[in-house]
Write a protein that holds these residues in place. Structure first.
Motif, PDB file in Angstrom:
ATOM      1  N   LEU A 182       5.402 -16.072   4.704  1.00 29.68           N
ATOM      2  CA  LEU A 182       4.207 -15.133   4.990  1.00 29.68           C
ATOM      3  C   LEU A 182       3.009 -15.844   5.184  1.00 29.68           C
ATOM      4  N   CYS A 183       2.765 -16.938   4.492  1.00 25.88           N
ATOM      5  CA  CYS A 183       1.378 -17.633   4.590  1.00 25.88           C
ATOM      6  C   CYS A 183       1.363 -18.100   6.142  1.00 25.88           C
ATOM      7  N   GLN A 184       2.587 -18.679   6.325  1.00 20.99           N
ATOM      8  CA  GLN A 184       2.343 -19.659   7.515  1.00 20.99           C
ATOM      9  C   GLN A 184       2.453 -18.784   8.594  1.00 20.99           C
ATOM     10  N   TRP A 185       2.859 -17.589   8.627  1.00 19.96           N
ATOM     11  CA  TRP A 185       3.219 -16.579   9.792  1.00 19.96           C
ATOM     12  C   TRP A 185       1.681 -15.969   9.771  1.00 19.96           C
ATOM     13  N   ALA A 186       1.006 -15.630   8.814  1.00 21.69           N
ATOM     14  CA  ALA A 186      -0.171 -14.873   9.041  1.00 21.69           C
ATOM     15  C   ALA A 186      -1.276 -16.045   9.528  1.00 21.69           C
ATOM     16  N   ARG A 187      -1.477 -17.058   9.187  1.00 21.39           N
ATOM     17  CA  ARG A 187      -2.429 -18.126   9.227  1.00 21.39           C
ATOM     18  C   ARG A 187      -2.153 -18.193  10.797  1.00 21.39           C
ATOM     19  N   HIS A 188      -0.834 -18.247  11.309  1.00 21.19           N
ATOM     20  CA  HIS A 188      -0.678 -18.502  12.659  1.00 21.19           C
ATOM     21  C   HIS A 188      -1.174 -17.432  13.589  1.00 21.19           C
ATOM     22  N   ILE A 189      -1.199 -16.171  12.866  1.00 14.05           N
ATOM     23  CA  ILE A 189      -1.775 -15.047  13.795  1.00 14.05           C
ATOM     24  C   ILE A 189      -3.241 -15.156  13.608  1.00 14.05           C
ATOM     25  N   GLY A 190      -3.838 -15.669  12.761  1.00 10.08           N
ATOM     26  CA  GLY A 190      -5.337 -15.960  12.761  1.00 10.08           C
ATOM     27  C   GLY A 190      -5.863 -15.183  11.504  1.00 10.08           C
ATOM     28  N   ALA A 191      -5.102 -14.706  10.537  1.00  8.16           N
ATOM     29  CA  ALA A 191      -5.488 -13.925   9.134  1.00  8.16           C
ATOM     30  C   ALA A 191      -6.165 -15.130   8.305  1.00  8.16           C
ATOM     31  N   LYS A 192      -7.098 -14.609   7.410  1.00 15.83           N
ATOM     32  CA  LYS A 192      -7.467 -15.446   6.299  1.00 15.83           C
ATOM     33  C   LYS A 192      -6.456 -15.101   5.293  1.00 15.83           C
ATOM     34  N   VAL A 193      -5.948 -16.094   4.515  1.00 12.91           N
ATOM     35  CA  VAL A 193      -4.919 -15.945   3.628  1.00 12.91           C
ATOM     36  C   VAL A 193      -5.125 -16.535   2.223  1.00 12.91           C
ATOM     37  N   ILE A 194      -5.430 -15.633   1.184  1.00 15.16           N
ATOM     38  CA  ILE A 194      -5.513 -15.673  -0.155  1.00 15.16           C
ATOM     39  C   ILE A 194      -4.075 -15.541  -0.880  1.00 15.16           C
ATOM     40  N   GLY A 195      -3.840 -16.566  -1.944  1.00 14.63           N
ATOM     41  CA  GLY A 195      -2.425 -16.272  -2.424  1.00 14.63           C
ATOM     42  C   GLY A 195      -2.543 -16.671  -3.982  1.00 14.63           C
ATOM     43  N   THR A 196      -1.664 -16.200  -4.739  1.00 13.03           N
ATOM     44  CA  THR A 196      -1.729 -16.432  -6.081  1.00 13.03           C
ATOM     45  C   THR A 196      -0.575 -17.585  -6.353  1.00 13.03           C
ATOM     46  N   ALA A 197      -0.540 -18.382  -7.385  1.00  9.67           N
ATOM     47  CA  ALA A 197       0.478 -19.253  -7.709  1.00  9.67           C
ATOM     48  C   ALA A 197       0.256 -19.696  -9.384  1.00  9.67           C
ATOM     49  N   GLY A 198       1.280 -20.248 -10.221  1.00  5.66           N
ATOM     50  CA  GLY A 198       1.570 -20.127 -11.343  1.00  5.66           C
ATOM     51  C   GLY A 198       1.134 -21.623 -11.620  1.00  5.66           C
ATOM     52  N   SER A 199       1.018 -22.481 -11.123  1.00  3.97           N
ATOM     53  CA  SER A 199       0.611 -23.788 -11.238  1.00  3.97           C
ATOM     54  C   SER A 199      -0.217 -24.746 -10.226  1.00  3.97           C
ATOM     55  N   GLU A 200      -0.821 -25.660 -10.599  1.00  2.00           N
ATOM     56  CA  GLU A 200      -1.478 -26.608  -9.416  1.00  2.00           C
ATOM     57  C   GLU A 200      -0.748 -27.082  -8.478  1.00  2.00           C
ATOM     58  N   GLU A 201       0.783 -27.478  -8.800  1.00  2.00           N
ATOM     59  CA  GLU A 201       1.691 -27.982  -7.714  1.00  2.00           C
ATOM     60  C   GLU A 201       1.982 -26.893  -6.811  1.00  2.00           C
ATOM     61  N   LYS A 202       2.207 -25.565  -7.400  1.00  2.00           N
ATOM     62  CA  LYS A 202       2.658 -24.414  -6.334  1.00  2.00           C
ATOM     63  C   LYS A 202       1.323 -24.171  -5.534  1.00  2.00           C
TER      64      LYS A 202
END
Length: 325
Positions: A157-177
């Motif tokens: 989803l992040c890749q697809w949205a960024r390809h479209i030209g959207a600004k992508v904010i995401g949550t993750a559970g660790s620095e690695e993720k």
């Protein structure tokens, strides 16, 4: 005789039993499919635990796989003997070396896409497609919030949205993720265990909020996600890895800015064969043109499905996971 994972009673990963299983011969409109790989998805956990009840018992779980057509029943026109195919959705029964499946649920694979990759992308990739094209049509300039951004659906989803030209904010559970999400199109990863994600979203958006939230986590994030939306924004609740969302007063949606809420499913969005083929083609095109990279983070033998479920529930997986034959 071939083997399959069979569930006789719902419960923990230990109820996944590796047993002999004869799928039989294909009837009218069916094919016998020999799997190369099977996809692992959180909905499999819901079926195993009984959160999503299954009508028949015992049953073979799994909603995604890819392999070779080994036998064809009468009246089949969609595929031929020896075709490389993949599928995602009902009917259940993917955790098997061989299975019967209606031919109209199968899609032909492009030569450039291996069956192992297809098994990792069909359910999650077509889910991303209906999220970004169906539930809310993301456009260039939109701002979106993706929970579990380093998960299988999240990375696509992040890749697809960024390809479209959207600004992508995401949550993750660790620095690695968070780093993994950033490498796959998430410009603003938020560590939800250490940061107040609604406050961070407000900071990132200058107090405006996001156009749409994609939430597969459920109970732990649902109410706070509503606080991340702009007026008349869209809340898409498509999973519940942390537990079911409690009942709530829909008046809350009005009080928070006339918000929209949807609880979609891949099965509804791909029920018609035309819609299934459209979703698959769009996904294949984006993968083949390099806009989306399918990351297989974990591979397990199908016989070790219990280990795979344990890792998935413990949130120790990244990207997609497959079960190989």
């Amino acid at each position: 005789m071939s083997k399959a994972i069979i569930i006789s009673k719902t419960g923990g990963p230990g109820v996944l039993e590796w047993k002999e299983h004869d799928p039989g011969r294909p009837g009218p409109g069916e094919v016998l499919l020999r799997h190369d790989a099977v996809g692992l998805n959180f909905i499999d956990v819901y079926h195993r635990t009984g959160l999503y009840p299954v009508a028949e018992s015992p049953f073979i779980p799994g909603l995604e796989g890819a392999g070779i057509v080994e036998a064809v029943g009468s009246g089949v026109t969609e595929v031929d003997l020896g075709d490389r195919v993949a599928y995602a959705g009902v009917p259940m029964g993917a955790y098997a070396e061989k299975r019967l499946i209606p031919a109209h649920r199968l899609v032909l694979l492009p030569e450039e896409i291996p069956t192992t990759q297809a098994a990792a992308m069909m359910l999650q990739g077509m889910t991303a497609r209906y999220l970004i094209r169906g539930c809310y049509p993301v456009s260039a300039g939109d701002t979106i919030l993706v929970h579990a951004a380093a998960g299988g659906v999240g990375l696509i989803l992040c890749q697809w949205a960024r390809h479209i030209g959207a600004k992508v904010i995401g949550t993750a559970g660790s620095e690695e993720k968070a780093a993994l999400a950033r490498a796959n199109g998430c410009e603003f990863p938020i560590l939800y265990n250490h940061e107040d994600f609604p406050q961070k979203v407000k900071e990132i958006t200058g107090g405006q909020g996001v156009d749409v939230v994609y939430d597969s986590v459920g109970q732990a994030t649902f109410m706070k996600s509503l606080d991340c939306l702009r007026p008349m924004g869209m809340m898409v609740s498509f999973g519940q890895s942390s537990g079911s969302v409690p009942a709530f007063d829909p008046g809350i949606l009005a009080a928070k800015g006339s918000l929209f809420l949807t609880r979609p499913s891949l099965m509804a969005y791909t029920a018609r064969r035309k819609d299934l083929l459209d979703h698959a083609k769009d996904l294949f095109d984006h993968v083949l043109h390099g806009a989306i990279n399918i990351r297989v983070g974990q591979t397990y033998p199908l016989a070790d499905a219990a280990l795979a479920h344990t890792a998935l529930e413990a949130r120790k997986t990244k990207g997609s996971s497959i079960l190989t034959i």
